[in-house]
Design a protein around this motif. Structure first.
Motif, PDB file in Angstrom:
ATOM      1  N   ALA A  59       1.249  -1.535   0.103  1.00 22.14           N
ATOM      2  CA  ALA A  59      -0.211  -0.060  -0.486  1.00 22.14           C
ATOM      3  C   ALA A  59       0.710   1.118  -0.358  1.00 22.14           C
ATOM      4  CB  ALA A  59      -0.982   0.313   1.149  1.00 22.14           C
ATOM      5  N   GLY A  60       0.223   2.184  -0.430  1.00 24.82           N
ATOM      6  CA  GLY A  60       1.509   3.223  -0.515  1.00 24.82           C
ATOM      7  C   GLY A  60       0.164   4.847  -1.158  1.00 24.82           C
ATOM      8  N   TYR A  61       0.617   6.288  -0.643  1.00 31.51           N
ATOM      9  CA  TYR A  61      -0.067   7.073  -1.035  1.00 31.51           C
ATOM     10  C   TYR A  61       0.685   8.125  -1.222  1.00 31.51           C
ATOM     11  CZ  TYR A  61      -3.111  11.207  -0.213  1.00 31.51           C
ATOM     12  OH  TYR A  61      -3.409  12.016  -0.185  1.00 31.51           O
ATOM     13  N   ARG A  62       0.161   8.795  -2.358  1.00 29.39           N
ATOM     14  CA  ARG A  62       1.193  10.194  -3.416  1.00 29.39           C
ATOM     15  C   ARG A  62       0.395  11.071  -2.863  1.00 29.39           C
ATOM     16  NH1 ARG A  62       5.165  11.027  -6.054  1.00 29.39           N
ATOM     17  NH2 ARG A  62       5.232  12.924  -7.930  1.00 29.39           N
ATOM     18  N   GLN A  63       0.764  12.438  -2.089  1.00 33.54           N
ATOM     19  CA  GLN A  63       0.407  13.771  -2.069  1.00 33.54           C
ATOM     20  C   GLN A  63       1.165  14.397  -2.886  1.00 33.54           C
ATOM     21  OE1 GLN A  63      -3.182  14.293  -0.100  1.00 33.54           O
ATOM     22  NE2 GLN A  63      -2.299  15.940  -1.050  1.00 33.54           N
ATOM     23  N   GLU A  64       0.492  15.361  -3.417  1.00 36.23           N
ATOM     24  CA  GLU A  64       1.549  16.342  -4.123  1.00 36.23           C
ATOM     25  C   GLU A  64       0.373  17.628  -3.032  1.00 36.23           C
ATOM     26  OE1 GLU A  64       2.752  16.205  -6.858  1.00 36.23           O
ATOM     27  OE2 GLU A  64       2.118  14.590  -8.120  1.00 36.23           O
ATOM     28  N   LEU A  65       2.349  18.268  -2.552  1.00 33.40           N
ATOM     29  CA  LEU A  65       2.138  20.124  -2.061  1.00 33.40           C
ATOM     30  C   LEU A  65       2.670  20.708  -2.340  1.00 33.40           C
ATOM     31  CD1 LEU A  65       2.579  18.120   1.359  1.00 33.40           C
ATOM     32  CD2 LEU A  65       0.301  18.939   0.234  1.00 33.40           C
ATOM     33  N   GLY A  66       2.202  21.465  -3.680  1.00 39.31           N
ATOM     34  CA  GLY A  66       3.186  22.824  -4.998  1.00 39.31           C
ATOM     35  C   GLY A  66       3.976  21.378  -5.783  1.00 39.31           C
ATOM     36  N   SER A  67       5.051  21.730  -5.052  1.00 41.28           N
ATOM     37  CA  SER A  67       6.926  21.458  -5.533  1.00 41.28           C
ATOM     38  C   SER A  67       6.824  20.181  -5.156  1.00 41.28           C
ATOM     39  CB  SER A  67       7.134  22.834  -6.331  1.00 41.28           C
ATOM     40  OG  SER A  67       7.233  24.195  -6.940  1.00 41.28           O
ATOM     41  N   TRP A  68       6.283  19.976  -3.851  1.00 39.97           N
ATOM     42  CA  TRP A  68       6.682  18.964  -3.007  1.00 39.97           C
ATOM     43  C   TRP A  68       5.739  17.791  -3.556  1.00 39.97           C
ATOM     44  CZ3 TRP A  68      11.370  18.966  -0.273  1.00 39.97           C
ATOM     45  CH2 TRP A  68      11.816  20.315  -0.308  1.00 39.97           C
ATOM     46  N   ALA A  69       6.029  16.554  -3.481  1.00 41.57           N
ATOM     47  CA  ALA A  69       5.731  15.517  -3.060  1.00 41.57           C
ATOM     48  C   ALA A  69       6.254  14.238  -2.300  1.00 41.57           C
ATOM     49  CB  ALA A  69       5.436  14.683  -4.926  1.00 41.57           C
ATOM     50  N   LEU A  70       5.130  14.353  -1.376  1.00 41.66           N
ATOM     51  CA  LEU A  70       5.331  12.717  -0.315  1.00 41.66           C
ATOM     52  C   LEU A  70       5.163  11.493  -0.836  1.00 41.66           C
ATOM     53  CD1 LEU A  70       6.775  12.562   2.485  1.00 41.66           C
ATOM     54  CD2 LEU A  70       4.310  13.546   3.357  1.00 41.66           C
ATOM     55  N   GLU A  71       5.559  10.443  -0.569  1.00 44.17           N
ATOM     56  CA  GLU A  71       4.971   9.619  -1.160  1.00 44.17           C
ATOM     57  C   GLU A  71       5.059   8.221  -0.078  1.00 44.17           C
ATOM     58  OE1 GLU A  71       3.986   7.416  -5.029  1.00 44.17           O
ATOM     59  OE2 GLU A  71       6.081   8.283  -4.432  1.00 44.17           O
ATOM     60  N   PRO A  72       4.562   7.786   1.220  1.00 46.24           N
ATOM     61  CA  PRO A  72       4.417   7.052   2.195  1.00 46.24           C
ATOM     62  C   PRO A  72       4.477   5.848   2.127  1.00 46.24           C
ATOM     63  CG  PRO A  72       2.775   7.928   3.057  1.00 46.24           C
ATOM     64  CD  PRO A  72       3.296   8.545   2.069  1.00 46.24           C
ATOM     65  N   PHE A  73       4.530   4.463   1.787  1.00 45.54           N
ATOM     66  CA  PHE A  73       4.438   3.161   1.006  1.00 45.54           C
ATOM     67  C   PHE A  73       4.708   2.023   3.380  1.00 45.54           C
ATOM     68  CE2 PHE A  73       8.699   4.104  -0.445  1.00 45.54           C
ATOM     69  CZ  PHE A  73       8.869   2.818  -0.021  1.00 45.54           C
ATOM     70  N   ALA A  74       3.749   0.389   2.064  1.00 45.38           N
ATOM     71  CA  ALA A  74       4.696  -0.829   3.330  1.00 45.38           C
ATOM     72  C   ALA A  74       4.234  -1.258   2.814  1.00 45.38           C
ATOM     73  CB  ALA A  74       3.671  -0.015   4.406  1.00 45.38           C
ATOM     74  N   ARG A  75       4.890  -2.538   2.797  1.00 47.10           N
ATOM     75  CA  ARG A  75       4.245  -4.085   1.770  1.00 47.10           C
ATOM     76  C   ARG A  75       4.631  -4.846   3.085  1.00 47.10           C
ATOM     77  NH1 ARG A  75       5.298  -4.699  -2.529  1.00 47.10           N
ATOM     78  NH2 ARG A  75       5.959  -7.130  -2.608  1.00 47.10           N
ATOM     79  N   ILE A  76       3.580  -6.134   3.278  1.00 49.65           N
ATOM     80  CA  ILE A  76       4.441  -7.231   3.760  1.00 49.65           C
ATOM     81  C   ILE A  76       4.130  -7.996   2.928  1.00 49.65           C
ATOM     82  CG2 ILE A  76       3.595  -9.300   5.650  1.00 49.65           C
ATOM     83  CD1 ILE A  76       1.970  -6.213   7.141  1.00 49.65           C
ATOM     84  N   ASP A  77       5.592  -9.241   2.924  1.00 49.88           N
ATOM     85  CA  ASP A  77       5.122 -10.391   1.958  1.00 49.88           C
ATOM     86  C   ASP A  77       5.729 -11.771   2.829  1.00 49.88           C
ATOM     87  OD1 ASP A  77       5.575  -8.947  -0.047  1.00 49.88           O
ATOM     88  OD2 ASP A  77       7.831  -8.897  -0.057  1.00 49.88           O
ATOM     89  N   ASN A  78       4.753 -12.554   2.930  1.00 45.56           N
ATOM     90  CA  ASN A  78       4.307 -13.562   3.253  1.00 45.56           C
ATOM     91  C   ASN A  78       3.620 -13.772   4.260  1.00 45.56           C
ATOM     92  OD1 ASN A  78       4.554 -16.362   3.585  1.00 45.56           O
ATOM     93  ND2 ASN A  78       6.639 -16.727   3.809  1.00 45.56           N
ATOM     94  N   LEU A  79       2.311 -13.564   3.585  1.00 45.55           N
ATOM     95  CA  LEU A  79       1.485 -12.760   4.881  1.00 45.55           C
ATOM     96  C   LEU A  79       1.086 -13.725   5.389  1.00 45.55           C
ATOM     97  CD1 LEU A  79      -0.958 -11.109   2.672  1.00 45.55           C
ATOM     98  CD2 LEU A  79       0.059  -9.963   4.640  1.00 45.55           C
ATOM     99  N   ALA A  80       1.142 -15.824   5.374  1.00 47.22           N
ATOM    100  CA  ALA A  80       0.583 -16.502   5.955  1.00 47.22           C
ATOM    101  C   ALA A  80       1.657 -16.890   6.148  1.00 47.22           C
ATOM    102  CB  ALA A  80       0.608 -17.248   4.983  1.00 47.22           C
TER     103      ALA A  80
END
Length: 689
Positions: A631-652
């Motif tokens: 999952a991730g999220y991209r937020q545009e803030l004028g000339s800036w962009a912020l993009e936090p993300f996370a993942r989990i592999d092998n859920l089980a």
């Protein structure tokens, strides 16, 4: 760093004199077939192909391993070995599955510059994943038009510099003290465009004794000289010191503790250090409205020191510490023309290529902490000369024909400077082959294209495979190249939000290169030729855009790969056995939700059926299916962009074998994959408007 840059420049200058104007390509020949328009380049190509764009190369993942994105391509098996000393394991329709390090049978190319050496061995870690715009993956008969490869082509294209100067940083942390950070700059300044990035990766590794650090730097400068010509300079550097190698595990060790290193890893402190620098220069000019000339020249050096899992101190064993000092380079002169022949529109591509690889190889006894006495000293050289001609004919508005050939001559030469053993093992061998290919496509409707193709393939041994005889010293010049006959038929469907690719294929291989007897029973693999093998199967990829921001993707491969005729060096008959390392079924599936507010999340599924680890089919890795989430999220803030993300592999939290060392010495076949693991990161971007 300064002396290395000077050395690379000297190599390039030497090659410029050594490679004549007739032996130099910005574009490789099949780029003429594949095209460079990612939207529609491959729709009428008479061969199975996959297009992987920038959003799929590193979809909220580490962004350091080609296996993260290449799993989307049917027919391709890309496995993370959890071992940075040996790189990602890649095979195509079974070709390359035997490789115990690097990539065999599949050619790697970035921006027209080969990442595969003239002897056929490639290094996927050299791809600039941080700057990549897209990958094109070609499988099947048309692969023969690239020369010394039977399985396929993986070619990457660097993204264009953004219109406005942009600075982009991205950092991530994860399980096992994993950390990776990169800094990237791109921008256009008049006629000059710049793309540059640097990155560092550090990890303790999933298994004990697998710590690694990797530093990379990449630079791409593009200059629009005038309306008809352009020049591109590419610089790449990789530094990976003292990377620990945990080796494979036996079945008993795997059951005891899957995270432990192989028995010899600690005793001999197995590890590998690599320094690689490469420079390439591309020139492209349109001579008339119908003719285009492309010229490429490249050069570089690669230094390797590797401590293996045995002493290698015998009189003919060549040492357990290997040092390689490699200089390489080459070039290509290519010509393209759009014209008419026999009153039919035709696009022609022709060219000459040259590749050089010179490598000083030394072997020392392995005392664990340090190297001992010199046991091998030689200089090995490869010269590759090739000529190609390809034509693409528009027979009617619906029918098109692609036909071509490539003639390859690959010369191996070894000069033995270790004469104290009383034997001069110098020698040479020359391999030549012409590989034709033919494909035809029919556009049944605007949405549906049918095609069929046939061709021959050619694959020489690499110097690593020639390096050791089953007994005695010197190169194994009895090893012959393998030759393949390939046929394929398929369809491509494009309608609205649906994309479907499907293909059936058959390949027959003569003189399949396989793992032979252990050298003098000291645990070092040698290679031999099997009689015949065949590969047949089907593959398809389906992409469907759904309502409410949902997208679904499925890639599936069925592959039956067997030895038809194979008498092993120990006299056992393996005819009818399955090729090791090749699953009959492989699947990747993804369901993504990406509403229009900058947020996206996806569930991924990966599955392989049972794989054999040995030619005798007595050892195997069970099949598995694992699920991942991102999952991730991209937020545009004028000339800036912020993009936090996370993942989990092998859920089980499943325990499974990620990759196999085919016919590994000492029955150390198994490389276990991690149980449940996590990754979190953030990207930050600033754009000067």
């Amino acid at each position: 760093m300064t002396h290395r840059t000077a050395t690379v420049a000297a190599i390039l200058a030497t090659l410029a004199g050594h490679v004549s104007a007739a032996e130099s390509s910005l574009k490789l020949p099949t780029q003429t077939i594949l095209g460079t328009d990612p939207a529609a380049a491959n729709d009428r190509l008479p061969s199975a192909s996959s297009h992987i764009d920038s959003d799929q190369i590193s979809p909220y993942s580490l962004g350091a391993n080609l296996s993260e994105s290449l799993q989307r391509s049917p027919g391709i098996l890309a496995l993370n070995r959890q071992n940075y000393a040996q790189d990602v394991q890649i095979s195509s329709r079974g070709f390359g599955a035997r490789a115990q390090f690097g990539v065999r049978g599949v050619r790697l190319i970035q921006d027209g510059i080969p990442l595969t050496m003239p002897d056929g061995q490639g290094q996927p870690a050299l791809f600039d994943l941080d700057g990549m715009q897209y990958f094109d993956v070609l499988r099947g008969p048309l692969s023969a038009l690239y020369g010394n490869a039977s399985g396929g082509i993986i070619q990457g294209f660097t993204e264009a510099a953004p219109l406005h100067p942009t600075l982009d940083s991205r950092s991530a942390i994860g399980s096992d003290n994993l950390w990776r950070s990169r800094l990237k700059y791109g921008g256009q300044h008049g006629d000059l465009s710049i793309n540059a990035n640097v990155s560092r990766l550090e990890t303790d590794g999933y298994r004990d004794h697998s710590k690694a650090q990797r530093d990379m730097a990449n630079l791409r400068l593009g200059w629009d000289i005038d309306d008809a010509s352009s020049l591109t300079l590419l610089l790449n550097s990789l530094d990976q010191p003292e990377t620990q190698d945990p080796l494979g595990l036996t079945e008993e060790s795997l059951k005891e503790d899957r995270r432990q290193p192989g028995g010899a890893a600690v005793a001999f402190d197995t590890r590998k250090s690599v320094q690689h620098e490469q420079i390439g220069l591309n020139y492209q000019r349109r001579l008339t409205n119908d003719d285009q000339l492309t010229v490429m020249i490249y050069g570089g050096q690669r230094d390797v020191q590797q401590y293996l899992g045995f002493a290698g101190g015998g009189s003919s064993q060549g040492g357990g510490v290997i040092e390689l000092d490699r200089k390489f380079g080459g070039g290509e002169l290519g010509w393209q023309r759009q014209t008419e022949l026999f009153n039919l529109p035709v696009e022609l591509a022709a060219g000459l290529t040259y590749g050089y690889q010179g490598e000083g190889r030394k072997g020392f006894a392995n005392n664990g902490d340090d190297k001992g006495d010199l046991k091998r000293d030689e200089f090995n050289r490869v010269d590759s000369k090739e000529a190609y001609l390809i034509s693409t004919w528009a027979l009617t508005n619906q029918w098109s024909l692609t036909a071509g050939f490539r003639h390859s001559r690959v010369e191996f030469e070894s000069e033995d400077d270790f004469l104290s053993d009383g034997s001069d093992d110098s020698g040479s061998v020359d391999y030549q082959q012409t590989t034709p290919a033919l494909g035809i496509s029919y556009q049944w409707s605007p949405a549906l294209t049918l095609y069929a193709a046939a061709g021959q393939g050619f694959e020489t041994p690499t110097f690593q495979e020639l390096a050791y005889r089953p007994s005695g010293s010197g190169l194994n010049f009895d090893l012959q190249p393998s030759e393949s006959r390939n046929a394929e038929a398929g369809l491509k469907f494009r309608h609205g939000n649906t994309r479907l690719d499907a293909a059936v294929f058959y390949t027959r291989v003569e003189d399949e290169i396989v793992t032979g007897a252990l050298q003098d029973n000291v645990g070092r693999s040698t290679y031999a030729n099997a009689g015949q093998s065949n590969r047949q199967g089907l593959e398809f990829a389906l992409e469907q855009r759904l309502a409410y921001g949902f997208n679904a993707y499925l890639a599936y491969t069925y592959l039956e790969a067997k030895f038809d005729e194979y008498i092993h060096s120990d006299g056992q008959d393996y005819s009818g056995n399955y090729l090791p390392g090749v699953p009959r079924h492989s699947l990747y599936a993804e369901l993504e939700w990406a509403p229009s507010n900058g947020f996206s999340t996806a569930l991924e599924a990966q599955s392989l059926s049972q794989r054999y680890a040995t030619d005798d089919n007595q050892s195997k890795a069970p099949g598995y299916a694992v699920f991942n989430w991102r999952a991730g999220y991209r937020q545009e803030l004028g000339s800036w962009a912020l993009e936090p993300f996370a993942r989990i592999d092998n859920l089980a939290d499943k325990q499974y074998i990620g990759s196999l060392i085919v016919n590994g010495a000492g029955s150390r076949y198994y490389e276990p994959a991690p149980e449940r693991n996590w990754l979190v990161g953030v990207g930050l971007q600033y754009r000067w408007d």
